[in-house]
Design a protein around this motif. Structure first.
Motif: not given
Ligand code: LAN
Length: 731
Positions: A64-74, A714-726
């Motif tokens: 019965n945990l509340p929904d979390l704010p929808t993630a918009t980034t990895p 993976m998601l946390g790593k990808a966040h920075y990885y993709l930012k960096d690549l772009i």
């Protein structure tokens, strides 16, 4: 007395609804991470010890945990993941979890307990029955070697027996259906040797139908190439008590249930079965590693010996094996190395020491460490938990993704470090060389310190986690001294094989041809230690990180070890570019670790043909939806077999591999991220998908905590990885 302990139980046909009140179950976590489930009888007890999120999650009740704010980034998705996963952290800092999957362990627990006169609590018994009902195949009512496998004689006949002992009547629809499958598969005579063993113990199979397992092997001088101390530790620790019980031809006294089972399990009259002909009778559906001619020849010779054993020799051999059993019990506080040897050792101690002794009592208690309550009932686990393994990955994930730095997570990481501190093994085993053990000083085990075995990669992951938490997280105290880290490094350095590779628990001690003597029929590569890419990579990565922080400690040894280990890794890369996983399914798992290691050695997509080949291989397997999906069949066949669906955990492994390799294009990683984010639930968790792990080529095993650690990572790593690549591409 047995009749009292195992009185017949009247249970519903369907296991859908719990047979007990699930609001009364509690997981007790104590003594350095032991897990035992308890059923509270009174409301008063329940008030005093309320159910927490951990109890609820693992038994399938809503948090019965509340929904979390929808993630918009990895990164937001990773953060949501950890917000959820933090609810599952125990008060002592580690993450408890289920470790089910194998379906050949229950029979040992039930038959072993029955034969030793040990009962179960009524609620346990009910939920054990329910688990087996829920895990029966919907079509044929049988069970396989593991939860996703097809029905086999081993699984079906032995779990059928377990159900009957636990109190299910032979007329129960589940029993009727399972029995039909046993008969369709040719009856219990076709069980593989480890199944025949338990049936013989129960006295529903005759020892004459069992290939000899003489304890005398232990009397050979240690230099002979086939001396059992050179076998893989799990195999030898099963064969020690097995040979003892075989040596004394242990069997239960006949009773009504036994007489009835003799009629239920076979297609012909029990007393007309010609037993010697059954020794090599293994049903086709069970067979994975057929006997070699060498093994058959050896069995013929041993059978002749069995007909004229020398009493003095047998006595000496029994004394020797009994001593080894005692050493093992005392080294592990009666946990023993694993679930199979656990129940065999227990039975040996019952046979020799007898009931009413402290040893008997301790063995009885520690059975509970292998039992786990899930939503479908009570299962038996592959070990007494996967404590260190799970804490290792999630802590590294948090540090590498920067989530460790967030104020909300500080306390949780401090607790995790506290647990890692308590879990490190500080000494060599009490019975050390006498019990043929590898050194353990400074090591981390797979589960708990009490179990006390080093595994090369568990020590590697433990060491990495501690280095990360102590050096890269502000505000953590340095609870583990440098000397203790040096001990861990010494243990790792002591475990490298001549070819540069690392095996699991010990150095490779025996020749490869010992595999010709593999008599287990259902498993592959079990006779000796082998080197594994996964174990090797853990050591490479942990030593590489260690030397950054301690450049002066055994620098030359560490340098040499890493170089040789990387050479080994290159040697075992498959021509198509991947690495075969032996402990996770399968190529995605091992390739992820391999590319992490190569990256630490400076090899990337841009400068290493091997890494490029590996990435191309992975990319060729990415599916339309952005995910990867390997069936467990991949492990059996050692070639890629697509799973029906893509898998979140495997997708994370593959995407991590690409990131370690510094793969220069964003698209495949973006697609993987999208898929993993799309499968996340509103509370931040991920639903359970297909089974994740494997052992001995043919048996699968669950790692349900992976769906948190590797997703967050993976998601946390990808966040920075993709930012960096772009950003770089923008330039
Ligand atoms: C495990 C679980 C963990 C696993 C890893 C650490 C992942 C691996 O890298 C090294 C080997 C190890 C420690 C491992 C070895 C075999 C185990 C203990 C298991 C797969 C869990 C259950 C299995 C054990 C052999 C099951 C009992 C069956 C027998 C054949 C004796």
């Amino acid at each position: 007395q047995l009749a009292k302990l195992y009185s017949p139980l009247d249970v519903p046909e369907s296991g859908k609804e719990p047979f007990t009140d699930f609001s009364r179950w509690r997981l007790l976590v104590n003594d350095g991470g032991r897990h035992t489930w308890h059923y509270l009888k009174t409301d008063e007890e329940c008030d005093k010890w309320p159910q927490n999120h951990i109890d609820k999650y693992w038994t399938g009740q809503s948090l019965n945990l509340p929904d979390l704010p929808t993630a918009t980034t990895p990164l937001e998705a990773a953060r949501n993941g950890y917000t959820f996963y933090k609810h599952l952290q125990s008060h002592d800092g580690h993450w408890a979890g289920e470790y089910g999957g194998p379906m050949f362990l229950y029979p040992g627990l039930v038959i072993g307990s029955y034969a030793a006169g040990m009962g179960f609590k009524e609620e346990e018994r009910l939920e054990m029955i329910r688990y087996l009902i829920n895990r029966a195949h919907p079509e044929d009512g049988g069970w396989g070697l593991h939860i996703e496998g097809h029905s086999t004689v081993f699984g079906t006949a032995l779990n059928y027996v377990a159900l009957r002992i636990l109190g299910m009547s032979a007329e129960h629809p589940v029993a009727v259906k399972a029995r039909a499958t046993i008969h369709r598969l040719g009856g219990a005579t076709g069980a593989p040797s480890w199944g025949k063993f338990w049936l013989a113990i129960l006295n529903v199979y005759e020892w004459e139908g069992f290939n000899p397992v003489p304890p005398e092997l232990w009397l050979f001088p240690e230099w002979v190439p086939f001396h059992p101390h050179k076998w893989w530790i799990h195999t030898r620790n099963v064969y020690i008590p097995m040979s003892y019980l075989y040596g004394i031809r242990f069997k239960m006294e006949e009773n009504d249930l036994i007489r009835s089972l003799r009629q239920e399990l076979y297609t012909t009259d029990y007393h007309r079965i010609y037993w010697p002909a059954q020794r090599n009778n293994v049903a086709a559906v069970d067979l994975y590693s057929p006997h070699t001619l060498v093994l058959d020849a050896m069995n013929t010779v041993l059978s002749i010996y069995e007909s004229c054993t020398i009493p003095a020799l047998r006595k000496a051999a029994l004394e020797r094996t009994y001593k080894l059993i005692v050493y093992e019990d005392e080294n592990t506080e009666y946990q023993t190395l694993g679930p199979v040897s656990k129940m065999m050792n227990l039975l040996c101690r019952f046979a020799v020491d007898g009931p009413g002794t402290e040893v008997y009592h301790q063995h009885a208690i520690k059975r509970a460490d292998f039992m786990w309550l899930g939503a479908e009932g009570m299962m038996m686990c592959g070990t007494n938990g996967s404590q260190l393994w799970d804490i290792g990955f999630i802590t590294q994930a948090l540090v590498e993704t920067g989530l460790a730095k967030e104020p909300d997570n500080k306390e949780s990481l401090k607790m995790a470090l506290g647990w890692l501190d308590a879990c490190q093994i500080r000494e060599n085993p009490k019975h050390f060389q006498t019990a043929y053990r590898q050194r353990t000083k400074g090591a981390w085990p797979f589960s708990t310190k009490e179990q006390g075995y080093t595994v090369s990669d568990c020590t590697g992951e433990g060491l990495k986690s501690v280095l990360y938490l102590q050096n890269q997280v502000e505000g953590t105290e340095k609870v583990i001294s440098d000397d203790r880290l040096f001990d861990a490094v010494d243990t790792l350095l002591s475990m490298q094989n001549d070819n540069g590779g690392y095996a699991s628990y010990e150095l490779v001690r025996g020749p490869k041809w010992l595999e010709w003597l593999n008599a287990a029929e259902v498993f592959g590569d079990i006779m000796t230690e082998f080197c594994y890419p996964e174990c090797t990579t853990s050591v490479i990565t942990s030593l590489s990180i260690f030397r950054k922080h301690h450049p002066n400690y055994r620098a030359a040894d560490i340098g040499r070890t890493i170089t040789k280990a990387i050479q080994y890794l290159h040697q075992v890369q498959q021509p198509e570019g991947g690495w075969v996983g032996s402990w996770g399914i399968c190529f995605t798992y091992a390739t992820q670790f391999a590319l992490e290691s190569l990256a630490l050695g400076g090899e990337y997509y841009g400068n290493s043909p091997a890494v490029r080949r590996a990435c191309d291989f992975l990319l060729s397997k990415q599916r339309e939806d952005g995910g990867w999906g390997e069936s467990y069949k991949t492990c059996e066949l050692r070639r890629w077999v697509e799973h029906e669906n893509t898998q979140v955990v495997q997708t994370c492994w593959a995407a991590m591999a690409l990131m370690y390799a510094k793969y220069p294009h964003a698209e495949p990683i973006e697609k993987a991220v999208k898929l993993v984010m799309s499968r996340q639930l509103p509370d931040g968790s991920w639903p359970q998908e297909a089974i994740e792990g494997v052992f001995n080529k043919n048996c699968m095993i669950s790692y349900p905590n992976f769906k948190f650690s590797f997703t967050i990572w993976m998601l946390g790593k990808a966040h920075y990885y993709l930012k960096d690549l772009i950003a770089r591409q923008g330039k």
